[in-house]
Scaffold this motif. Structure first.
Motif, mmCIF file in Angstrom:
data_model
loop_
_atom_site.group_PDB
_atom_site.id
_atom_site.type_symbol
_atom_site.label_atom_id
_atom_site.label_comp_id
_atom_site.label_asym_id
_atom_site.label_seq_id
_atom_site.Cartn_x
_atom_site.Cartn_y
_atom_site.Cartn_z
ATOM 1 N N LEU A 15 0.825 -1.199 0.013
ATOM 2 C CA LEU A 15 0.020 -0.066 -0.099
ATOM 3 C C LEU A 15 0.996 1.040 0.113
ATOM 4 N N THR A 16 0.188 2.412 0.141
ATOM 5 C CA THR A 16 1.214 3.564 0.220
ATOM 6 C C THR A 16 2.094 3.561 1.161
ATOM 7 N N ASP A 17 1.718 3.122 2.264
ATOM 8 C CA ASP A 17 3.210 3.092 3.415
ATOM 9 C C ASP A 17 3.577 1.746 3.519
ATOM 10 N N THR A 18 3.634 0.755 2.467
ATOM 11 C CA THR A 18 4.088 -0.494 2.579
ATOM 12 C C THR A 18 4.476 -1.060 1.169
ATOM 13 N N SER A 19 5.943 -1.447 1.135
ATOM 14 C CA SER A 19 6.472 -1.578 0.073
ATOM 15 C C SER A 19 5.747 -2.740 -0.479
ATOM 16 N N SER A 20 6.018 -2.867 -2.040
ATOM 17 C CA SER A 20 5.372 -3.997 -2.737
ATOM 18 C C SER A 20 6.470 -4.938 -3.067
ATOM 19 N N PRO A 21 5.985 -6.446 -2.907
ATOM 20 C CA PRO A 21 6.952 -7.392 -3.223
ATOM 21 C C PRO A 21 6.770 -8.057 -4.456
ATOM 22 N N ILE A 22 6.075 -7.180 -5.331
ATOM 23 C CA ILE A 22 5.664 -7.735 -6.785
ATOM 24 C C ILE A 22 6.211 -6.528 -7.951
ATOM 25 N N ARG A 23 7.029 -6.979 -8.627
ATOM 26 C CA ARG A 23 7.448 -6.184 -9.790
ATOM 27 C C ARG A 23 6.982 -6.733 -11.097
ATOM 28 N N ILE A 24 6.115 -5.944 -11.784
ATOM 29 C CA ILE A 24 5.787 -6.352 -13.236
ATOM 30 C C ILE A 24 6.220 -5.666 -14.292
ATOM 31 N N GLU A 25 6.592 -6.507 -15.393
ATOM 32 C CA GLU A 25 7.371 -5.963 -16.522
ATOM 33 C C GLU A 25 6.564 -6.366 -17.856
ATOM 34 N N ILE A 26 6.270 -5.397 -18.702
ATOM 35 C CA ILE A 26 5.376 -5.698 -20.097
ATOM 36 C C ILE A 26 5.839 -4.885 -20.928
ATOM 37 N N SER A 27 6.120 -5.568 -22.233
ATOM 38 C CA SER A 27 6.476 -4.926 -23.437
ATOM 39 C C SER A 27 5.784 -5.736 -24.539
ATOM 40 N N PRO A 28 5.566 -4.788 -25.548
ATOM 41 C CA PRO A 28 5.218 -5.420 -26.979
ATOM 42 C C PRO A 28 6.141 -6.338 -27.666
ATOM 43 N N LEU A 29 5.513 -7.493 -27.911
ATOM 44 C CA LEU A 29 6.458 -8.228 -28.979
ATOM 45 C C LEU A 29 6.750 -7.781 -30.408
ATOM 46 N N SER A 30 5.979 -6.856 -30.918
ATOM 47 C CA SER A 30 6.169 -6.355 -32.164
ATOM 48 C C SER A 30 5.663 -4.856 -32.100
ATOM 49 N N LYS A 58 0.379 -8.544 -29.419
ATOM 50 C CA LYS A 58 0.846 -9.468 -28.349
ATOM 51 C C LYS A 58 1.862 -8.781 -27.470
ATOM 52 N N TYR A 59 1.842 -9.172 -26.326
ATOM 53 C CA TYR A 59 2.890 -8.449 -25.286
ATOM 54 C C TYR A 59 3.552 -9.607 -24.565
ATOM 55 N N ASP A 60 4.873 -9.334 -24.115
ATOM 56 C CA ASP A 60 5.581 -9.989 -23.364
ATOM 57 C C ASP A 60 5.376 -9.726 -21.913
ATOM 58 N N PHE A 61 5.088 -10.580 -20.937
ATOM 59 C CA PHE A 61 4.660 -10.289 -19.618
ATOM 60 C C PHE A 61 5.619 -11.030 -18.609
ATOM 61 N N ALA A 62 6.098 -10.372 -17.562
ATOM 62 C CA ALA A 62 7.180 -11.091 -16.724
ATOM 63 C C ALA A 62 6.952 -10.430 -15.236
ATOM 64 N N ILE A 63 6.833 -11.520 -14.178
ATOM 65 C CA ILE A 63 6.638 -11.298 -12.866
ATOM 66 C C ILE A 63 7.625 -11.636 -12.201
ATOM 67 N N TYR A 64 8.149 -10.605 -11.173
ATOM 68 C CA TYR A 64 9.087 -10.857 -10.154
ATOM 69 C C TYR A 64 8.673 -10.726 -8.783
ATOM 70 N N CYS A 65 8.808 -11.618 -8.206
ATOM 71 C CA CYS A 65 8.409 -11.506 -6.622
ATOM 72 C C CYS A 65 9.411 -11.739 -5.500
ATOM 73 N N GLN A 66 9.036 -11.284 -4.209
ATOM 74 C CA GLN A 66 10.064 -11.768 -3.155
ATOM 75 C C GLN A 66 9.117 -12.017 -2.095
ATOM 76 N N GLU A 67 9.850 -12.741 -0.975
ATOM 77 C CA GLU A 67 8.827 -12.848 0.137
ATOM 78 C C GLU A 67 8.598 -11.812 0.876
ATOM 79 N N ARG A 68 7.609 -11.767 1.595
ATOM 80 C CA ARG A 68 6.974 -10.896 2.681
ATOM 81 C C ARG A 68 7.429 -11.190 4.040
ATOM 82 N N LYS A 69 8.257 -9.944 4.543
ATOM 83 C CA LYS A 69 8.792 -10.482 6.199
ATOM 84 C C LYS A 69 7.991 -9.206 7.012
ATOM 85 N N ASP A 70 8.150 -9.976 8.133
ATOM 86 C CA ASP A 70 7.618 -9.008 9.412
ATOM 87 C C ASP A 70 8.905 -8.084 9.605
#
Length: 331
Positions: A39-54, A92-104
């Motif tokens: 959220l606004t006060d919490t970092s995200s463990p998810i990064r998304i990349e998207i790009s057109p294939l043509s 068409k688009y290429d889609f990639a997900i990069y995740c990391q664990e959530r810690k306390d």
């Protein structure tokens, strides 16, 4: 004009909430969303990349044409310019997900990297099965599909294709795990998601645009025809047929033209403002998704905020029945 990360991320979060919203109280849903997406006060463990294939080739279309204007209202610029651009089917688009664990705060793992990735894939499955991206995505524009099946690994390391049963069971495990850790307080006793889905074949259509035109015509005819359904409604004994016809269409979303009478029936209506030009707003509870050039998926989200839950559900089911009869063939 093109799909960007912000748009995609927003839609993924919306469909992710659909997965969990029936099972959690709003406060717990917000806690879970903070852990998974940030959220606004919490970092995200998810990064998304998207790009057109043509190379993108935007195409101009007159959305205000009589054949399509009922589902595309608002797509055109006002004044003289009635044209907008769209990306043609097959882009068409290429889609990639990069995740990391959530810690306390102590560095202990709350949600593993693999579990975070599952949640993103589950949201992506719903988006590409029922939803869309960009302007008027609830009306069938911007429908996106996957060219490869989404998969997750089981406890033995074997891959299995994602389906709705897997999404429900795996998401249930996550909720129960967090409740055991006392990170959420309550799990509601519901059996399913807050929407109902149907597939309909547009048998006269040969491509996506023809399907949208067929859909627009059927949608318009239902909303404006004085058919038997409107005459059977016992909405208010003191209402004229005109009032019934106008006000029951609130089930298609708000605001609507001539909804002054409806205001007094709405749960959030403020009596102190009855003499003011108050306008209620609620997104359309219907989402169209074009899975194939002539196959439409219809998802309905009945809600108590559009007249009441029972009336809204009945109206939306009658609406889908009408579309089925118009398209002649239900899959």
């Amino acid at each position: 004009m093109c799909i960007n990360r912000t748009t995609l991320r927003g839609q993924l979060r919306w469909w992710w909430r659909v997965i969990h919203s029936n099972f959690l109280e709003p406060s717990d849903l917000l806690k879970l969303e903070s852990l998974v997406w940030g959220l606004t006060d919490t970092s995200s463990p998810i990064r998304i990349e998207i790009s057109p294939l043509s190379e993108l080739r935007p195409t101009m279309i007159n959305f205000k044409s009589n054949e399509m204007k009922y589902v595309s209202f608002g797509m055109w610029q006002m004044k003289d310019n009635q044209n907008r651009y769209y990306l043609p089917p097959g882009t068409k688009y290429d889609f990639a997900i990069y995740c990391q664990e959530r810690k306390d705060e102590k560095g202990n793992t709350i949600i593993s990297k693999e579990e975070i990735e599952k949640q993103v894939k589950f949201a992506l499955y719903l988006l590409t099965t029922y939803g869309g991206l960009g302007a008027k995505s609830r009306k069938g524009f911007g429908s996106v599909v996957l060219t490869e099946k989404l998969k997750i690994k089981n406890n033995n390391g074997q891959e299995k294709e994602i389906d709705e049963d897997i999404i429900k069971s795996e998401s249930k495990k996550l909720r129960e795990s967090l409740k055991n850790k006392r990170l959420i307080e309550k799990i509601n006793n519901y059996n399913d998601w807050p929407f109902i889905s149907y597939n309909i074949k547009a048998i006269k259509a040969n491509n996506t645009l023809e399907t949208l035109k067929e859909l627009s015509k059927a949608y318009y005819d239902f909303a404006n025809t004085r058919n038997g359904y409107y005459k059977s409604i016992k909405y208010d004994q003191n209402s004229t047929f005109y009032q019934i016809h106008k006000n029951i269409k609130a089930c298609l979303g708000l605001p609507r033209k001539d909804d002054k009478y409806l205001l007094t029936q709405h749960p959030s209506y403020d009596q102190s403002k009855r003499n003011k030009a108050t306008k209620l707003r609620h997104a359309s509870p219907i989402i169209f998704h074009i899975n194939e050039p002539n196959l439409i998926n219809i998802s309905i989200f009945p809600t108590k905020y559009l007249i009441n839950y029972k009336v809204c559900k009945d109206f939306l089911e009658k609406f889908t029945e009408y579309l089925k009869s118009e398209f002649k063939k239900n899959i």
